[in-house]
Enzyme design. Structure first.
Site, mmCIF file in Angstrom:
data_model
loop_
_atom_site.group_PDB
_atom_site.id
_atom_site.type_symbol
_atom_site.label_atom_id
_atom_site.label_comp_id
_atom_site.label_asym_id
_atom_site.label_seq_id
_atom_site.Cartn_x
_atom_site.Cartn_y
_atom_site.Cartn_z
ATOM 1 N N LYS A 82 0.823 -1.211 0.000
ATOM 2 C CA LYS A 82 0.000 0.000 0.000
ATOM 3 C C LYS A 82 0.863 1.269 0.000
ATOM 4 C CE LYS A 82 -0.809 0.382 4.994
ATOM 5 N NZ LYS A 82 -1.307 1.502 5.763
ATOM 6 N N ASP A 83 2.161 1.147 0.361
ATOM 7 C CA ASP A 83 3.059 2.302 0.345
ATOM 8 C C ASP A 83 3.776 2.475 -0.987
ATOM 9 O OD1 ASP A 83 2.449 2.835 2.977
ATOM 10 O OD2 ASP A 83 4.208 1.812 3.793
ATOM 11 N N THR A 131 -5.609 9.663 13.232
ATOM 12 C CA THR A 131 -5.178 9.024 11.984
ATOM 13 C C THR A 131 -4.733 10.109 11.019
ATOM 14 O OG1 THR A 131 -5.799 7.756 10.035
ATOM 15 C CG2 THR A 131 -7.567 8.947 11.111
ATOM 16 N N ARG A 172 -7.968 8.761 3.686
ATOM 17 C CA ARG A 172 -8.972 7.725 3.407
ATOM 18 C C ARG A 172 -9.735 7.361 4.684
ATOM 19 N NH1 ARG A 172 -8.806 2.604 4.721
ATOM 20 N NH2 ARG A 172 -6.623 2.771 5.308
ATOM 21 N N ARG A 173 -8.997 7.162 5.775
ATOM 22 C CA ARG A 173 -9.653 6.837 7.048
ATOM 23 C C ARG A 173 -10.452 8.028 7.563
ATOM 24 N NH1 ARG A 173 -4.129 3.887 8.976
ATOM 25 N NH2 ARG A 173 -4.601 1.784 8.185
ATOM 26 N N ARG A 186 1.227 10.311 13.315
ATOM 27 C CA ARG A 186 2.326 9.736 12.530
ATOM 28 C C ARG A 186 3.192 8.880 13.445
ATOM 29 N NH1 ARG A 186 4.776 12.198 8.433
ATOM 30 N NH2 ARG A 186 5.803 10.181 8.265
ATOM 31 N N GLY A 187 4.181 8.216 12.854
ATOM 32 C CA GLY A 187 5.088 7.383 13.626
ATOM 33 C C GLY A 187 4.799 5.910 13.413
ATOM 34 N N ASN A 188 5.684 5.060 13.932
ATOM 35 C CA ASN A 188 5.478 3.624 13.764
ATOM 36 C C ASN A 188 4.373 3.116 14.688
ATOM 37 O OD1 ASN A 188 6.656 2.901 16.324
ATOM 38 N ND2 ASN A 188 8.685 3.143 15.424
ATOM 39 N N THR A 205 4.820 3.677 18.430
ATOM 40 C CA THR A 205 4.682 5.099 18.781
ATOM 41 C C THR A 205 3.213 5.508 18.825
ATOM 42 O OG1 THR A 205 6.795 5.587 17.712
ATOM 43 C CG2 THR A 205 5.313 7.440 18.075
ATOM 44 N N ARG A 206 2.444 5.052 17.858
ATOM 45 C CA ARG A 206 1.022 5.424 17.797
ATOM 46 C C ARG A 206 0.255 4.841 18.975
ATOM 47 N NH1 ARG A 206 -0.535 5.420 11.311
ATOM 48 N NH2 ARG A 206 1.500 6.068 10.588
ATOM 49 N N CYS A 246 -1.402 9.539 -1.553
ATOM 50 C CA CYS A 246 -1.804 9.788 -0.167
ATOM 51 C C CYS A 246 -2.426 11.178 -0.014
ATOM 52 C CB CYS A 246 -0.640 9.597 0.790
ATOM 53 S SG CYS A 246 0.704 10.734 0.514
#
Length: 305
Positions: A81-82, A125, A129-130, A147-149, A152-153, A240
């Site tokens: 998706k990236d 988020t 899209r979300r 943001r972040g991994n 982190t989230r 995005c």
């Protein structure tokens, strides 16, 4: 080839995905040594702005592609998706692995689902899209960037910065956070990012030895579904910057595709779906994109830029 070097981002999820690919390669080719080459990308480093604001998801690929061109790595592993709809010239995707859970996850420490959130709750988020789908369901919610991994989230949620956050189920499951999923947001009511849940391998187009090694890891059904979803997104010029969602499924040789374009500002959504032969995913993607454009998706896309 005795040793294969996989370029990867350094986040726990990226490392998990790359190790997963490495394990599959070792199984398929006993005697092959597989090494990871962890790298930092601009997409990982700039966390104070949304991806759309700093140049899009392609930022996660650039440094890894440069490493392949320099000869420092033979391939790279990505969340599909990236991966931009059009690869940089000279690169190809020799393998798309079997798709994991495609759905989004509603994650909250106090509420069971979106409907249970109190009026004006704060939801994290950064995905347009979300955001568009959340706005359509609950216009009262406060939507905040996140943001972040994955770790982190979750830490930000646990610190009380948000009442809930929305992540990909696959990422949570791969890192052992299955128990954090309070509700699966799934088709047909809620649609994921095109190719969400699938892991792809990228290598140089002219590196036939690497392409040959990965041939056994390619999952034909996942590739077919991903090609339909990505063809739809490509026809809409999705990125995005644009709230586009798509989900395809292959059943008895027939391919079904659901698509959605929305507005992150007011929650307006247009939806379309189609069905076609499993050997023509691109045509089905184009058909659903045309249906969406006929319903006004072009205006929503233009407004999101």
């Amino acid at each position: 080839m005795k040793t294969l070097r996989i370029a990867t981002r350094k986040s726990p999820l990226a490392l998990w995905q790359s190790e997963h690919v490495a394990d599959r390669l070792r199984e398929a080719h006993p005697g092959l040594t597989v090494e990871l080459v962890p790298m930092s990308t601009r997409g990982d480093e700039v966390l104070d702005r949304s991806l759309a604001a700093i140049g899009g998801k392609g930022l996660f690929l650039k440094e890894l592609e440069l490493a392949m061109l320099r000869g420092d790595a033979d391939c790279a592993v990505h969340s599909l998706k990236d991966v931009p709809m059009e690869l940089e010239p000279g690169f190809t995707l020799p393998a798309i692995l079997t798709r994991a859970d495609y759905a989004d996850a509603f994650v909250s420490n106090h509420y069971a689902n979106i409907a249970a959130l109190p009026q004006g709750a704060r939801v994290g988020t950064s995905s347009l899209r979300r955001q568009a789908q959340l706005r359509a369901l609950r216009p009262d919610l406060q939507l905040a960037d996140l943001r972040g991994n994955v770790n982190t989230r979750l830490a930000k949620l646990d610190a009380g910065e948000y009442d809930a956050i929305v992540l990909a189920c696959a990422g949570l499951q791969r890192l052992g956070f299955d128990d954090r999923i309070r509700d699966r947001l799934q088709a047909p009511h809620w649609l994921p990012a095109p190719a969400q849940g699938a892991v792809a391998v990228e290598c140089r187009d002219d590196d036939f030895a690497t392409r040959e090694l990965f041939a056994r890891l390619d999952d034909a059904a996942t590739r077919t579904c991903a090609e339909a979803e990505r063809a739809m997104n490509r026809a809409l010029h999705g990125s995005c910057h644009v709230p586009v969602a798509a989900f395809a499924r292959l059943e008895n040789g027939r391919l079904h595709l659901s698509g959605l374009v929305g507005s992150a500002s007011d929650g307006v959504l247009v939806r379309a779906e189609g069905e076609g032969e499993g050997d023509a995913p691109e045509a089905l993607g184009l058909d659903v994109a045309r249906q969406l454009l006929a319903q006004g998706a072009g205006e929503l896309i233009a407004a999101s830029h």
